[in-house]
Design a protein around this motif. Structure first.
Motif, PDB file in Angstrom:
ATOM      1  N   ARG A   4      -0.479  -3.398   7.466  1.00  0.00           N
ATOM      2  CA  ARG A   4      -0.799  -4.810   7.679  1.00  0.00           C
ATOM      3  C   ARG A   4       0.292  -5.432   8.546  1.00  0.00           C
ATOM      4  N   LYS A   5      -0.112  -6.266   9.474  1.00  0.00           N
ATOM      5  CA  LYS A   5       0.841  -6.954  10.345  1.00  0.00           C
ATOM      6  C   LYS A   5       1.468  -8.128   9.596  1.00  0.00           C
ATOM      7  N   VAL A   6       2.793  -8.156   9.555  1.00  0.00           N
ATOM      8  CA  VAL A   6       3.528  -9.259   8.940  1.00  0.00           C
ATOM      9  C   VAL A   6       4.513  -9.775   9.976  1.00  0.00           C
ATOM     10  N   GLY A   7       4.260 -10.944  10.509  1.00  0.00           N
ATOM     11  CA  GLY A   7       5.077 -11.441  11.617  1.00  0.00           C
ATOM     12  C   GLY A   7       4.855 -10.567  12.835  1.00  0.00           C
ATOM     13  N   SER A   8       5.924 -10.018  13.378  1.00  0.00           N
ATOM     14  CA  SER A   8       5.797  -9.169  14.571  1.00  0.00           C
ATOM     15  C   SER A   8       5.831  -7.685  14.225  1.00  0.00           C
ATOM     16  N   ASN A   9       5.952  -7.340  12.938  1.00  0.00           N
ATOM     17  CA  ASN A   9       6.081  -5.944  12.536  1.00  0.00           C
ATOM     18  C   ASN A   9       4.884  -5.452  11.725  1.00  0.00           C
ATOM     19  N   ASN A  10       4.635  -4.149  11.825  1.00  0.00           N
ATOM     20  CA  ASN A  10       3.678  -3.492  10.950  1.00  0.00           C
ATOM     21  C   ASN A  10       4.380  -3.107   9.650  1.00  0.00           C
ATOM     22  N   VAL A  11       3.701  -3.312   8.534  1.00  0.00           N
ATOM     23  CA  VAL A  11       4.250  -3.002   7.214  1.00  0.00           C
ATOM     24  C   VAL A  11       3.269  -2.101   6.486  1.00  0.00           C
ATOM     25  N   ILE A  12       3.784  -1.061   5.823  1.00  0.00           N
ATOM     26  CA  ILE A  12       2.940  -0.107   5.100  1.00  0.00           C
ATOM     27  C   ILE A  12       2.833  -0.523   3.636  1.00  0.00           C
ATOM     28  N   TYR A  13       1.600  -0.502   3.121  1.00  0.00           N
ATOM     29  CA  TYR A  13       1.327  -0.833   1.730  1.00  0.00           C
ATOM     30  C   TYR A  13       0.592   0.326   1.064  1.00  0.00           C
ATOM     31  N   GLY A  14       0.716   0.380  -0.266  1.00  0.00           N
ATOM     32  CA  GLY A  14      -0.096   1.260  -1.076  1.00  0.00           C
ATOM     33  C   GLY A  14      -0.933   0.410  -2.002  1.00  0.00           C
ATOM     34  N   ALA A  15      -2.036   0.949  -2.487  1.00  0.00           N
ATOM     35  CA  ALA A  15      -2.903   0.200  -3.399  1.00  0.00           C
ATOM     36  C   ALA A  15      -3.597   1.162  -4.341  1.00  0.00           C
ATOM     37  N   ASP A  16      -3.852   0.685  -5.578  1.00  0.00           N
ATOM     38  CA  ASP A  16      -4.645   1.490  -6.498  1.00  0.00           C
ATOM     39  C   ASP A  16      -6.090   1.013  -6.462  1.00  0.00           C
ATOM     40  N   LEU A  17      -6.951   1.650  -7.239  1.00  0.00           N
ATOM     41  CA  LEU A  17      -8.375   1.341  -7.189  1.00  0.00           C
ATOM     42  C   LEU A  17      -8.702   0.008  -7.842  1.00  0.00           C
ATOM     43  N   ASP A  18      -7.743  -0.579  -8.560  1.00  0.00           N
ATOM     44  CA  ASP A  18      -7.953  -1.896  -9.161  1.00  0.00           C
ATOM     45  C   ASP A  18      -7.514  -3.022  -8.229  1.00  0.00           C
ATOM     46  N   GLY A  19      -7.039  -2.657  -7.042  1.00  0.00           N
ATOM     47  CA  GLY A  19      -6.642  -3.667  -6.071  1.00  0.00           C
ATOM     48  C   GLY A  19      -5.208  -4.137  -6.196  1.00  0.00           C
ATOM     49  N   ASN A  20      -4.372  -3.430  -6.973  1.00  0.00           N
ATOM     50  CA  ASN A  20      -2.953  -3.784  -7.062  1.00  0.00           C
ATOM     51  C   ASN A  20      -2.209  -3.180  -5.879  1.00  0.00           C
ATOM     52  N   PHE A  21      -1.464  -4.010  -5.167  1.00  0.00           N
ATOM     53  CA  PHE A  21      -0.751  -3.579  -3.968  1.00  0.00           C
ATOM     54  C   PHE A  21       0.718  -3.349  -4.264  1.00  0.00           C
ATOM     55  N   ILE A  22       1.326  -2.454  -3.500  1.00  0.00           N
ATOM     56  CA  ILE A  22       2.768  -2.267  -3.505  1.00  0.00           C
ATOM     57  C   ILE A  22       3.229  -2.158  -2.052  1.00  0.00           C
ATOM     58  N   GLN A  23       4.207  -2.969  -1.673  1.00  0.00           N
ATOM     59  CA  GLN A  23       4.759  -2.915  -0.318  1.00  0.00           C
ATOM     60  C   GLN A  23       5.748  -1.771  -0.252  1.00  0.00           C
ATOM     61  N   LEU A  24       5.511  -0.851   0.685  1.00  0.00           N
ATOM     62  CA  LEU A  24       6.320   0.371   0.755  1.00  0.00           C
ATOM     63  C   LEU A  24       7.409   0.318   1.815  1.00  0.00           C
ATOM     64  N   THR A  25       7.224  -0.474   2.856  1.00  0.00           N
ATOM     65  CA  THR A  25       8.252  -0.602   3.890  1.00  0.00           C
ATOM     66  C   THR A  25       8.593  -2.068   4.100  1.00  0.00           C
ATOM     67  N   SER A  26       9.761  -2.299   4.659  1.00  0.00           N
ATOM     68  CA  SER A  26      10.277  -3.654   4.810  1.00  0.00           C
ATOM     69  C   SER A  26       9.603  -4.398   5.956  1.00  0.00           C
ATOM     70  N   GLU A  27       9.497  -5.719   5.785  1.00  0.00           N
ATOM     71  CA  GLU A  27       8.985  -6.562   6.864  1.00  0.00           C
ATOM     72  C   GLU A  27       9.973  -6.638   8.026  1.00  0.00           C
ATOM     73  N   ALA A  28      11.207  -6.216   7.796  1.00  0.00           N
ATOM     74  CA  ALA A  28      12.228  -6.271   8.854  1.00  0.00           C
ATOM     75  C   ALA A  28      12.144  -5.086   9.803  1.00  0.00           C
ATOM     76  N   THR A  29      11.328  -4.072   9.474  1.00  0.00           N
ATOM     77  CA  THR A  29      11.171  -2.908  10.341  1.00  0.00           C
ATOM     78  C   THR A  29       9.712  -2.743  10.727  1.00  0.00           C
ATOM     79  N   ASN A  30       9.476  -2.114  11.852  1.00  0.00           N
ATOM     80  CA  ASN A  30       8.116  -1.849  12.327  1.00  0.00           C
ATOM     81  C   ASN A  30       7.724  -0.432  11.916  1.00  0.00           C
ATOM     82  N   SER A  31       6.812  -0.313  10.951  1.00  0.00           N
ATOM     83  CA  SER A  31       6.431   0.989  10.400  1.00  0.00           C
ATOM     84  C   SER A  31       4.914   1.097  10.365  1.00  0.00           C
TER      85      SER A  31
END
Length: 503
Positions: free
Chosen positions: A225-252
């Motif tokens: 997902r794009k956050v500001g000017s960077n791409n950020v990687i997320y994980g999610a379970d089947l119930d729709g709970n998200f976890i942010q895996l990489t920082s918004e300060a880096t482009n991943s």
């Protein structure tokens, strides 16, 4: 209040006496200028409309919006300068006026305390004390208020946790509801307390309550997902709970999970280059794998990487061909060549089947066109050519579990725009067993394209990204069931792309 009145009278009397004793020092016709600033004590905020007068008497003026004042043509001599404003304690400052000179004074006025009441003691309402399994986005609610209707109360929520010494403080003015959307951690017990401050009396504290956040969700699928000017990687379970895996300060971007070893490979911008990284499924233990030979391609948003099924190595594209990095040599920067394309072509995307060791490669020229999709064996020997000789763009490789089916997208408009903007991208699946290619009728909305298809765990489901034709369009992820009638695609995530779903 009586003591304050007596004090003011005494001070005023002293100044009267002093001025009376010094009247012979005032010289007729010789003058200077008196200037000054008036601020409130504590916050140094400028105060307007403060009445400024002197003893001996000269002119009476009022401060402007910046708290400044000036009295010109003041006869030289010693003066007592008075600053007066309703709601504040009267203050006096001494000033000496010299001929043709400017004398400056500064006042810090303190607020009068006229039987002001303390704020009501805050009482926490939500989350209820000792609540568990709460999401990371929370609404805090409490009761409060102040007996003095004119008082403005600032509320501060202090959050401490059982994981570290950090204290998260959040403020709101007057409102007794506050929503927290970031800053909380999974599987953590928090202790929270509310402070109410009316700016006059000492702050009033609530009782300390506690709650516990939900456990870290399983990253069943990954997305970007794009956050500001960077791409950020997320994980999610089947119930729709998200976890942010990489920082918004880096482009991943471009996450690829290997369930056999519980690792996620991904790309990240580092000092103007694109490097290959791995991390745990919860985002921990991030490690850079490539150094001297970075990931490269005609368009870094199009490049894709592939895990060896057992997690021992990763294939990644460069402008000189596909290369391989072993996890056992992580940190050394050592990579080896896996496949070198014909002159004028580059490897952009790679996929690797879980069984049978079929590896799919997308080759194209430096503009992204003249595309061919092939499969090779572990030694890079050609197995089959799946797509070639068609105008326009193509890509989005994925293989099913045994390598017998290849997913990809193709821009059926055939246009080759300089900016590499597919105009009518649709999804296709090639079956090597029957040597047939079929379009997946996912329903392409006019003005949109379907790209980046991925097989789901059951292989009937295909996940893909739909977005507008322009490069700045916001992407969404859909899921399509190939076992059901055509055009059954359903929206899974908005403002998301580059999905990866591996069991």
């Amino acid at each position: 209040m009586k003591s304050q009145f007596i004090y003011k009278c005494l001070v005023f009397a002293v100044f009267v006496v002093l001025s009376a004793c010094s009247e012979d020092k005032i010289e007729d016709g010789v003058t200077g200028t008196l200037t000054g600033l008036v601020v409130s004590s504590g916050d140094n905020a400028p105060l307007a409309n403060v009445k400024i007068s002197t003893q001996p008497i000269t002119s009476t003026v009022f401060t402007d919006n910046a708290g400044l004042f000036e009295i010109a043509n003041v006869p030289v001599g010693d003066y007592a300068v008075q600053a007066e404003l309703d709601g504040f304690v009267v203050e006096f400052e001494a000033a000496v006026i010299a001929a043709d000179r400017e004398s400056n004074v500064i006042f810090e006025l303190s607020r009068e305390v006229l039987d002001n009441n303390s704020p009501n003691t805050p009482v926490a309402i939500s989350p209820a004390n000792n609540t568990t399994d709460l999401p990371l986005s929370l609404e805090f609610v409490w009761s409060g208020g102040d007996p003095d209707e004119d008082d403005t109360v600032t509320y501060t929520i202090s959050l401490q946790n059982d994981q570290n010494d950090e204290i998260l403080e959040l403020q709101t003015v007057s409102d007794t509801t506050l929503t927290v959307n970031s800053g909380l951690m999974f599987s953590t017990q928090y202790f929270w307390q509310i402070s109410a401050d009316d700016g006059v009396n000492p702050p009033v504290l609530s009782a300390i309550n506690s709650f516990e956040t939900t456990a870290i969700p399983n990253a069943e699928y990954l997305f970007v997902r794009k956050v500001g000017s960077n791409n950020v990687i997320y994980g999610a379970d089947l119930d729709g709970n998200f976890i942010q895996l990489t920082s918004e300060a880096t482009n991943s971007w471009r996450p690829r999970k290997n369930s056999a070893i519980g690792k996620i490979a991904y790309l990240q911008s580092v000092g103007g280059q694109t490097q290959l990284f791995v991390m745990d499924e919860d985002g921990g233990n991030k490690q850079q794998l490539t150094f001297g030979i970075p990931v490269s391609g005609f368009d870094l948003n199009e490049v894709d990487i592939a895990w060896e099924p057992n997690g021992a190595s990763i294939l990644f594209p460069t402008l000189s061909g596909a290369r391989r990095v072993l996890l056992s040599t992580a940190g050394t920067g050592v990579t080896t060549s896996f496949y070198e394309p014909a002159p004028g072509l580059v490897v952009t995307e790679i996929a690797w089947s879980e069984f049978n060791d079929v590896i799919a490669l997308k080759l194209n020229d430096i503009e992204g066109y003249n595309v061919s999709i092939i499969t090779v064996d572990l030694d890079g020997n050609l197995i089959e050519t799946i797509f070639e000789g068609q105008p326009g763009a193509a890509g989005g490789l994925d293989l099913n579990i045994d390598g017998s089916k290849v997913l990809y997208w193709y821009d059926t408009s055939g246009l080759e725009l300089p900016a590499y903007l597919p105009q009518d991208a649709r999804l296709f699946i090639y079956n090597s067993t029957t040597d047939t290619t079929a379009e997946l009728v996912t329903g392409v909305t006019e003005g949109f394209i379907n790209i980046d298809p991925r097989f789901g765990p059951n292989e009937n489901d295909v996940y893909f990204t739909q977005k507008g034709r322009v490069s700045t369009a916001t992407p969404s992820i859909f899921v399509y069931d190939t076992s059901l009638p055509a055009e059954n695609a359903e929206l899974l995530l908005s403002n998301a792309n580059m999905i990866d779903y591996e069991e």
